[in-house]
Design a protein around this motif. Structure first.
Motif, PDB file in Angstrom:
ATOM      1  N   VAL A   1       6.844   4.413   6.127  1.00 25.79           N
ATOM      2  CA  VAL A   1       7.317   4.182   5.040  1.00 25.79           C
ATOM      3  C   VAL A   1       8.562   3.531   5.237  1.00 25.79           C
ATOM      4  O   VAL A   1       9.329   4.030   6.189  1.00 25.79           O
ATOM      5  CB  VAL A   1       7.804   5.480   3.961  1.00 25.79           C
ATOM      6  CG1 VAL A   1       8.419   4.779   2.861  1.00 25.79           C
ATOM      7  CG2 VAL A   1       6.544   5.822   3.475  1.00 25.79           C
ATOM      8  N   ARG A   2       8.625   2.381   4.446  1.00 25.05           N
ATOM      9  CA  ARG A   2      10.097   1.354   4.618  1.00 25.05           C
ATOM     10  C   ARG A   2      11.092   1.679   3.494  1.00 25.05           C
ATOM     11  O   ARG A   2      10.414   2.346   2.433  1.00 25.05           O
ATOM     12  CB  ARG A   2       9.786  -0.053   4.491  1.00 25.05           C
ATOM     13  CG  ARG A   2       8.901  -0.462   5.669  1.00 25.05           C
ATOM     14  CD  ARG A   2       8.876  -1.787   6.155  1.00 25.05           C
ATOM     15  NE  ARG A   2       8.231  -2.004   7.011  1.00 25.05           N
ATOM     16  CZ  ARG A   2       8.493  -2.477   8.385  1.00 25.05           C
ATOM     17  NH1 ARG A   2       9.774  -2.743   8.467  1.00 25.05           N
ATOM     18  NH2 ARG A   2       7.643  -2.739   9.322  1.00 25.05           N
TER      19      ARG A   2
ATOM     20  N   LEU B   1       1.202   3.956  -3.052  1.00 26.15           N
ATOM     21  CA  LEU B   1       0.931   5.459  -2.753  1.00 26.15           C
ATOM     22  C   LEU B   1       2.207   6.299  -3.116  1.00 26.15           C
ATOM     23  O   LEU B   1       1.930   7.417  -3.495  1.00 26.15           O
ATOM     24  CB  LEU B   1       0.850   5.592  -1.088  1.00 26.15           C
ATOM     25  CG  LEU B   1      -0.434   5.750  -0.404  1.00 26.15           C
ATOM     26  CD1 LEU B   1      -0.507   5.828   0.910  1.00 26.15           C
ATOM     27  CD2 LEU B   1      -1.529   6.768  -1.151  1.00 26.15           C
ATOM     28  N   THR B   2       3.593   5.818  -2.947  1.00 30.49           N
ATOM     29  CA  THR B   2       4.670   6.636  -3.200  1.00 30.49           C
ATOM     30  C   THR B   2       4.453   6.800  -4.717  1.00 30.49           C
ATOM     31  O   THR B   2       4.901   7.798  -5.272  1.00 30.49           O
ATOM     32  CB  THR B   2       5.799   5.939  -2.493  1.00 30.49           C
ATOM     33  OG1 THR B   2       5.481   5.835  -1.215  1.00 30.49           O
ATOM     34  CG2 THR B   2       6.865   6.461  -2.683  1.00 30.49           C
TER      35      THR B   2
ATOM     36  N   ARG C   1       0.716  -1.200   0.142  1.00 34.57           N
ATOM     37  CA  ARG C   1      -0.132   0.079  -0.089  1.00 34.57           C
ATOM     38  C   ARG C   1       0.764   1.295  -0.009  1.00 34.57           C
ATOM     39  O   ARG C   1       0.722   2.193  -0.685  1.00 34.57           O
ATOM     40  CB  ARG C   1      -0.815   0.050   1.274  1.00 34.57           C
ATOM     41  CG  ARG C   1      -2.023   1.029   1.167  1.00 34.57           C
ATOM     42  CD  ARG C   1      -2.847   1.035   2.368  1.00 34.57           C
ATOM     43  NE  ARG C   1      -1.973   1.360   3.690  1.00 34.57           N
ATOM     44  CZ  ARG C   1      -1.788   2.742   4.013  1.00 34.57           C
ATOM     45  NH1 ARG C   1      -2.464   3.738   3.515  1.00 34.57           N
ATOM     46  NH2 ARG C   1      -1.078   2.882   5.159  1.00 34.57           N
ATOM     47  N   LEU C   2       1.967   1.180   0.652  1.00 36.43           N
ATOM     48  CA  LEU C   2       2.803   2.425   0.789  1.00 36.43           C
ATOM     49  C   LEU C   2       3.533   2.317  -0.599  1.00 36.43           C
ATOM     50  O   LEU C   2       3.832   3.854  -0.793  1.00 36.43           O
ATOM     51  CB  LEU C   2       3.769   2.516   2.124  1.00 36.43           C
ATOM     52  CG  LEU C   2       2.943   2.291   3.564  1.00 36.43           C
ATOM     53  CD1 LEU C   2       3.848   2.025   4.756  1.00 36.43           C
ATOM     54  CD2 LEU C   2       2.031   3.504   3.643  1.00 36.43           C
TER      55      LEU C   2
END
Lengths: 244, 249
Positions: free
Chosen positions: B96-97, B8-9, B4-5
């Motif tokens: 965020v990773r 989004l990014t 998901r992140l």
């Protein structure tokens, strides 16, 4: 200040030592910040305010000591959606609109979608919602950057000089907003080199040359120094230290 | 990593990219224009050994270089801009990773690379009449992989740069040696042994090898090279993740 004594502090800094570019910025700094308060981190430029804030969010390489936030080591995974951070230079994407910027950071912390418009209104940028961030004025940019941190309603907010260059009316609005967050239980650390912002804070930490000159409420510090205002108190403490 | 992140990014990066019309135009048109220049020079010059226009082998081999260079520069400058503007510091303090940031860039610019590579191949084959013996979709695949490689190398190289000036200098440092010894100017097995060994370690060599298979009409032989190219892309992305730092001095 409204937090019961038994609760561990929101932020605990113990013997923090930071070296940047061969220079000892923070030699040995210890500090405890109670929950739900607005703490003003005051001191001249170069005192180490930004470095301390970077250490609290876990962005700073530290040479010794430690920082604990809400019971976890600073910057570790359980903290990343609970701690909001606004850098001194507004750090949002100039080629996105205000809404797109805030929506992106909202998405990262999993904030509900309706918070995006709500937060943009709260920082007074409703009319600039669809404007590119790169075309905002300096003060608007600062507020857009702030909105990107506020949108997730973090439990701890680290704001590095958020009111610099803003007009007094707006500064007043922002301090009211910070107060609302604190009343809802958020712990805020707000840095400033403008001493007259001291009256807005529950507690003050005076920082000079990387160490704490004073830590307490404005009343306590004024009583201790016999000064009339924060600026006077700072000067008294600084000159006392210089004489020693 | 969190899908998901990452998504989004990637979406955020494409939103930024979409506004930059001039960059989009340059990215899509410059490779076509450069290839047109090559066609102008060599379109009527027959290859002494085959009698075919020299443009066919030259164009096919050089084509992948343009997207690779452009994507390399765009990626390394964009990620560096994130570092210098403070947004990277902000991202690193968020949930965020590091893998989400790198993959976000890889996905966003990967999509751009697919469009760019496809347009370039279609233009060369149908407008410039580039004639390769192998299949056109296979050529699209290799050119798109070249562009992806540019993105992945750009992500990895940008961690070595502290300023945008340095980031731009990474292009000649990383890409030009490959241009010289990847088999473009001289078949790799005709080079001095030491150079041949060095070229074995460079990803672009495998892109040129794959194109050589296509020129020989042997589409089925490209898969080993495609696999190696994919491994280089994954390796460079991993390097990009590992060199991203949450804490800085």
């Amino acid at each position: 200040m409204n937090a019961p004594q038994a609760e561990p502090p929101a932020i605990l800094v113990e013997h923090l030592r930071v070296v940047r570019g061969g220079k000892e910025i923070l030699p040995d700094l210890s500090l405890a910040v109670p929950r739900g308060s607005v703490v003003g981190l005051l001191g001249p430029s170069g005192a180490g305010k930004s470095t301390l804030m970077r250490a609290i969010v876990g962005a700073q390489i530290v040479a010794g000591g430690g920082v604990t936030v809400l019971g976890h080591d600073a910057g570790t995974a359980p903290l990343r959606d609970r701690v909001g951070y606004v850098t001194q230079a507004p750090s949002i994407y100039p080629d996105l609109t205000v809404r797109e910027n805030v929506a992106y950071f909202a998405g990262l912390v999993g904030a509900p979608k309706d918070q995006v418009a709500h937060t943009i209104n709260a920082v007074g940028l409703a009319d600039q919602t669809d404007q590119l961030a790169g075309t905002l004025s300096g003060g608007q940019l600062t507020r857009a950057s702030l909105a990107a941190a506020l949108v997730g309603h973090p439990e701890v907010l680290i704001l590095d000089e958020p009111t610099v260059g803003l007009d007094p009316a707006l500064r007043n609005e922002l301090w009211k907003l910070f107060r609302r967050f604190a009343d809802q239980g958020t712990t805020l650390i707000v840095s400033s080199h403008v001493m007259d912002e001291a009256v807005r804070c529950d507690r003050l930490v005076f920082l000079r040359d990387g160490h704490v000159l004073a830590d307490g409420t404005l009343e306590e510090i004024l009583a201790q120094t016999g000064a009339a205002d924060a600026e006077q108190a700072f000067l008294t403490l600084a000159s006392k230290e210089g004489a020693a | 990593m969190n899908p998901r992140l990452t998504a989004l990014t990637a979406k955020r990066i494409l939103q930024q990219f979409r506004r930059d019309r001039r960059t989009i135009g340059l990215l899509m048109l410059v490779p076509m224009l450069l290839l047109t220049l090559l066609w102008w020079m060599f379109g009527d010059t027959p290859d002494p050994s085959t009698g075919q226009p020299l443009f066919d082998p030259l164009g096919a081999k050089i084509m992948g270089l343009f997207p690779m260079i452009l994507m390399f520069i765009i990626t390394s400058v964009s990620t560096l801009r994130e570092r210098t503007s403070g947004t990277m510091e902000r991202l690193m303090a968020s949930p965020v990773r590091r893998g989400d940031v790198v993959m976000g860039y890889a996905v966003a610019f990967g999509l751009v690379a697919v469009v760019q590579g496809t347009l370039l191949v279609l233009y060369s084959v149908y407008v410039l009449q580039l004639d390769i013996q192998g299949s056109t979709p296979a050529l699209v695949l290799i050119i798109v992989m070249d562009a992806l490689l540019g993105t992945a190398l750009g992500l990895a190289a940008s961690s070595l740069a502290r300023t945008e000036f340095q980031a731009v200098q990474m292009m000649p440092a990383v890409i030009l040696p490959q241009l010289l010894i990847a088999g473009l100017f001289m078949p790799r097995d005709a080079m001095p042994r030491a150079l041949e060994l060095i070229s074995n370690a460079l990803p672009m060599s495998y892109s040129i090898d794959a194109i050589n298979h296509l020129l020989a009409g042997d589409t089925g032989a490209i898969w080993a090279e495609v696999g190696i190219l994919a491994a280089f892309i994954v390796g460079a992305l991993l390097l990009g993740v590992l060199t991203l730092r949450r804490r800085t001095g």
